[in-house]
Design an enzyme around this catalytic site. Structure first.
Site, PDB file in Angstrom:
ATOM      1  N   ASP A   1      25.820  35.632   0.847  1.00  0.00           N
ATOM      2  CA  ASP A   1      26.767  36.737   0.414  1.00  0.00           C
ATOM      3  C   ASP A   1      28.027  36.220  -0.315  1.00  0.00           C
ATOM      4  O   ASP A   1      28.681  35.161  -0.085  1.00  0.00           O
ATOM      5  CB  ASP A   1      27.604  37.708   1.632  1.00  0.00           C
ATOM      6  CG  ASP A   1      26.333  38.227   2.547  1.00  0.00           C
ATOM      7  OD1 ASP A   1      25.409  38.002   2.230  1.00  0.00           O
ATOM      8  OD2 ASP A   1      26.865  39.336   2.969  1.00  0.00           O
TER       9      ASP A   1
ATOM     10  N   ASP B   1      24.518  41.013  -2.001  1.00  0.00           N
ATOM     11  CA  ASP B   1      26.063  41.267  -1.403  1.00  0.00           C
ATOM     12  C   ASP B   1      26.967  40.627  -2.276  1.00  0.00           C
ATOM     13  O   ASP B   1      27.820  39.712  -1.988  1.00  0.00           O
ATOM     14  CB  ASP B   1      26.211  40.912   0.011  1.00  0.00           C
ATOM     15  CG  ASP B   1      25.865  42.132   1.047  1.00  0.00           C
ATOM     16  OD1 ASP B   1      25.200  42.763   0.374  1.00  0.00           O
ATOM     17  OD2 ASP B   1      26.187  42.032   2.141  1.00  0.00           O
TER      18      ASP B   1
ATOM     19  N   ASN C   1      22.497  44.819   0.953  1.00  0.00           N
ATOM     20  CA  ASN C   1      22.776  46.303   1.373  1.00  0.00           C
ATOM     21  C   ASN C   1      24.047  46.645   0.546  1.00  0.00           C
ATOM     22  O   ASN C   1      24.114  47.886   0.680  1.00  0.00           O
ATOM     23  CB  ASN C   1      22.816  46.337   2.762  1.00  0.00           C
ATOM     24  CG  ASN C   1      24.071  45.766   3.408  1.00  0.00           C
ATOM     25  OD1 ASN C   1      24.121  44.463   3.202  1.00  0.00           O
ATOM     26  ND2 ASN C   1      24.845  46.220   4.267  1.00  0.00           N
ATOM     27  N   HIS C   2      24.884  46.037   0.078  1.00  0.00           N
ATOM     28  CA  HIS C   2      26.284  46.432  -0.484  1.00  0.00           C
ATOM     29  C   HIS C   2      25.822  46.806  -2.088  1.00  0.00           C
ATOM     30  O   HIS C   2      26.628  47.373  -2.679  1.00  0.00           O
ATOM     31  CB  HIS C   2      27.214  45.388  -0.563  1.00  0.00           C
ATOM     32  CG  HIS C   2      27.890  45.462   0.783  1.00  0.00           C
ATOM     33  ND1 HIS C   2      29.084  46.156   0.940  1.00  0.00           N
ATOM     34  CD2 HIS C   2      27.782  44.834   2.008  1.00  0.00           C
ATOM     35  CE1 HIS C   2      29.643  46.124   2.193  1.00  0.00           C
ATOM     36  NE2 HIS C   2      28.825  45.217   2.711  1.00  0.00           N
TER      37      HIS C   2
END
Lengths: 276, 421
Positions: free
Chosen positions: B51, B79, B111-112
């Site tokens: 991330d 992410d 998922n972001h």
């Protein structure tokens, strides 16, 4: 470095910050106020905490942080730290919330994976706590229920602030479903002090919670007033209230101060004791 | 200097590029990503990153520590946006680099990278603030829909090569020791913090000595980024193939038992709330048996047996994933069968955690032959021969801290006293 379960973590040997540098303290009228601020815990201490707590600690766990008020003459003290706060989180799963899209997700899952049923380590993963501080009182005196309110007028006076700190105890992003955080602010003036420990939780499209513990001390009299308030409101209700404003709604939904103006107090206690 | 190079230079200075350029960039990126499968084939050497979360200055630090594009081959596991203050600059820079050097940087979806999540966690607001409209956010979201769901790294070397092997005679004791290094942890100045030989892992705990007193560290300790010239000379018949590594943002799904099933998904859509695509981006490993349900009421957790079974069935030696903050920057679990890599130091500018990147070296023992770049060809047959657990490739973790605070105009660390009530 390899732990019992075969996991392997990064450099545990990196030196920890010197604790003295992370500690701030002031003594005023016989009361000693100390704060400590360090980075989040590393894997080893997290494992230890997990074992002791019996629940998974929040993602950002400032386990070395604390705010402490002591009265050395009597040995009285009140402590605010992450472990004691998390120890009061429901560990059974009875108070468990569900994310907004849980129903949709569950229905679909049940069709496909009937065999996967077990909810792993159920507990209140929103980390909601009613923590009011851990009190040590060697002479046996305790907080008693009281009607005496914290004197706001005295606290609104622009007295010089001799000591101020804002200490994060824990924070969790609820797996990108909102936010839960517990933090502790303290300000010490020449004649009195105020501590505010605030738990703030927003579960997106579900609920808001704000639980405040205030500790007020009037140094001259040794009077300690502890006030606990709990606010809770459905997400939609808050959203509805904000819809009338022209303000930045996402910003307000992160701002517990603003939200307290929109969410009524639903529960609370008021206590008092003398430390002298 | 081409327009693209100008845009890269501007973004490297953390200055956003004009809206029309963003539109053009996103269009090109979509065309490029459209050609990629759901699971991108990547050849080692490669540097795997977790991330980023809009921490632009820390992304610059990552490039300083890991080497610049295109010198280093990068794989980012999603992410890129939200939480940090510079999601826009971070994502657009990565996207520019992707368009400029498509074979040197791989971006997969986190998922972001979703409309719904970015409206809540910062990227949408940031675009609105920086451009006055949501157009740029919309362009970016369209790119998100085209990002691959995973990557399969092949051709990684089983053993790490220290720089000294290039000048030590291949027959000596010390070079055998060097070749047997499975894990090496370096700090941001390329100094070795720790090394773990492959043999000692299962038998006993590695010595917990301070780096300075460790005898292995008498060897030269400054090592450049991997893949910068050195090829292996590992003699003998011993295979130096580190097996294949699957990279995904979150983890596994009960709907996915083979990598081919990931390849069959229709990925070009918003991240759904359930199903295989959702699981790949959201699920987490946990110390459980089999599959479990998250107490949050949505999302799967998977245990050690699931990972080992999946790795065996797909002839993988390791799964690399991101998604969860780990204080040490990386965390290996389940007998080194899965690793979490986290590349956002001092997350949210207040966690005080370190970040890491994972370097996999190239296996040069097959005389420079590189398996075909986008798939599984030949991997299956090898699986027939070897049913034992595959040894994971040698892993070099570079651990780094946040970029200096003063370089980013961040608010002062000391809280400002206020008359709170």
């Amino acid at each position: 470095m390899a732990s019992a379960n075969g996991s392997f973590n990064g450099p545990a040997d990196t030196p920890l910050p010197v604790k003295d540098e992370a500690t701030n303290s002031v003594t005023q009228a016989g009361f000693k106020i100390t704060t400590q601020k360090l980075p989040i815990l590393k894997a080893g201490p997290i494992e230890e905490m997990t074992d002791r707590l019996k629940i998974t600690p929040p993602e950002m766990i400032f386990g070395d942080n604390c705010v402490r008020i002591e009265h050395p003459a009597t040995g009285w003290s009140i402590d605010f730290n992450a472990f004691d706060a998390l120890d009061r989180v429901d560990k059974t799963g009875d108070a468990m919330l569900k994310v907004s899209y849980s129903k949709e997700w569950q229905q679909n899952r049940q069709k496909q994976f009937e065999d996967i049923k077990e909810v792993v380590k159920p507990f209140d993963w929103s980390y909601s706590t009613d923590f009011k501080g851990t009190v040590t009182s060697p002479n046996g005196s305790t907080f008693e229920p009281s009607e005496t309110l914290i004197p706001l007028a005295l606290l609104k006076r622009p007295d010089p602030i001799l000591f101020f700190d804002d200490v994060m105890l824990y924070e969790d992003e609820l797996a990108d479903n909102g936010i839960a955080m517990l933090s502790c602010k303290v300000r010490v003036m020449p004649a009195r002090m105020l501590l505010l420990s605030r738990f703030f939780m927003r579960l997106d499209d579900v609920i808001f919670r704000i639980r405040d513990t205030r500790v007020f001390i009037e140094f001259e009299t040794g009077e300690v007033i502890r006030e606990y308030t709990s606010r809770e409101e459905k997400y939609d209700v808050v959203k509805q209230k904000l819809a009338m404003t022209r303000e930045d709604i996402p910003a307000i939904m992160r701002d517990a101060n603003r939200l307290t103006q929109l969410i009524e107090i639903s529960d609370g206690t008021l206590e008092r004791m003398i430390v002298k | 200097m081409s327009d693209l190079d100008k845009a890269i230079a501007q973004l490297r200075a953390c200055r956003p590029i004009p809206e029309n350029q963003v539109k053009e960039l996103c269009h090109k990126a979509r065309e490029l990503l459209l050609e990629e499968g759901n699971v991108v084939g990547v050849n080692a050497p490669v540097t795997i990153c977790g991330d980023i979360h809009g921490q632009f200055h820390d992304l610059m630090e990552l490039f300083r520590v890991g080497g610049d594009v295109p010198d280093t081959n990068y794989l980012f596991m999603g992410d890129f946006v939200d939480r940090g203050f510079y999601s826009l600059e971070s994502f657009l820079l990565l996207l520019c680099l992707k368009v400029r050097y498509p074979d040197r940087i791989t971006l997969i979806r986190g998922n972001h990278e979703s409309r719904q999540i970015t409206t809540v966690y910062g990227f949408y607001d940031e675009c609105l603030r920086k451009y006055g409209s949501a157009n740029v956010w919309r362009h970016c979201c369209e790119v998100f829909d085209y990002l691959a769901l995973g990557a399969l790294v092949t051709g990684a070397s089983k053993n790490l090569e220290s720089s000294e092997t290039s000048y030590t005679d291949a027959g000596t004791q010390s070079s055998i020791e060097d070749q047997d290094i499975e894990i090496e942890i370096l700090n941001s100045n390329s100094e070795v913090i720790n090394r773990f030989p492959r043999s000692s892992r299962d038998s006993q705990l590695p010595p917990k000595s301070s780096p300075l007193s460790s005898p292995i560290l008498d060897t030269p300790s400054r090592i450049g980024p991997v893949g910068t010239g050195a090829t292996s000379s590992s003699g003998g018949s011993r295979s130096n193939d580190g097996g294949a590594v699957l990279c995904v943002h979150g983890g596994l799904s009960p709907l996915i038992d083979t990598i081919d099933k990931i390849r069959l998904l229709d990925r070009k859509q918003e991240v759904p709330h359930e199903g295989a695509m959702c699981d790949l981006l959201w699920s987490d490993p946990d110390e459980i048996d089999g599959w479990g349900l998250s107490p949050r009421g949505a999302g799967f957790l998977f245990g050690s047996d699931i990972v080992k079974c999946f790795n065996h069935k797909n002839d993988l030696s390791l799964i690399a994933r991101a998604h969860q903050l780990v204080m040490e920057g990386f965390k290996e679990m389940f007998d080194n069968s899965i690793v979490t890599v986290w590349s956002a130091p001092n997350y949210c500018y207040r966690c005080g955690n370190v970040a890491a990147i994972l370097e996999l070296a190239e296996d040069g023992s097959n005389g420079g032959y590189i398996p075909r770049s986008n798939g599984d060809l030949g991997r299956k047959q090898e699986m027939e021969r070897d049913l034992r657990k595959r040894d994971p490739p040698g892993r070099r973790y570079r651990v780094f801290e946040a970029a200096p605070q003063d370089s980013r105009g961040m608010p002062a660390k000391k809280p400002v006293a206020d008359y709170f009530l």
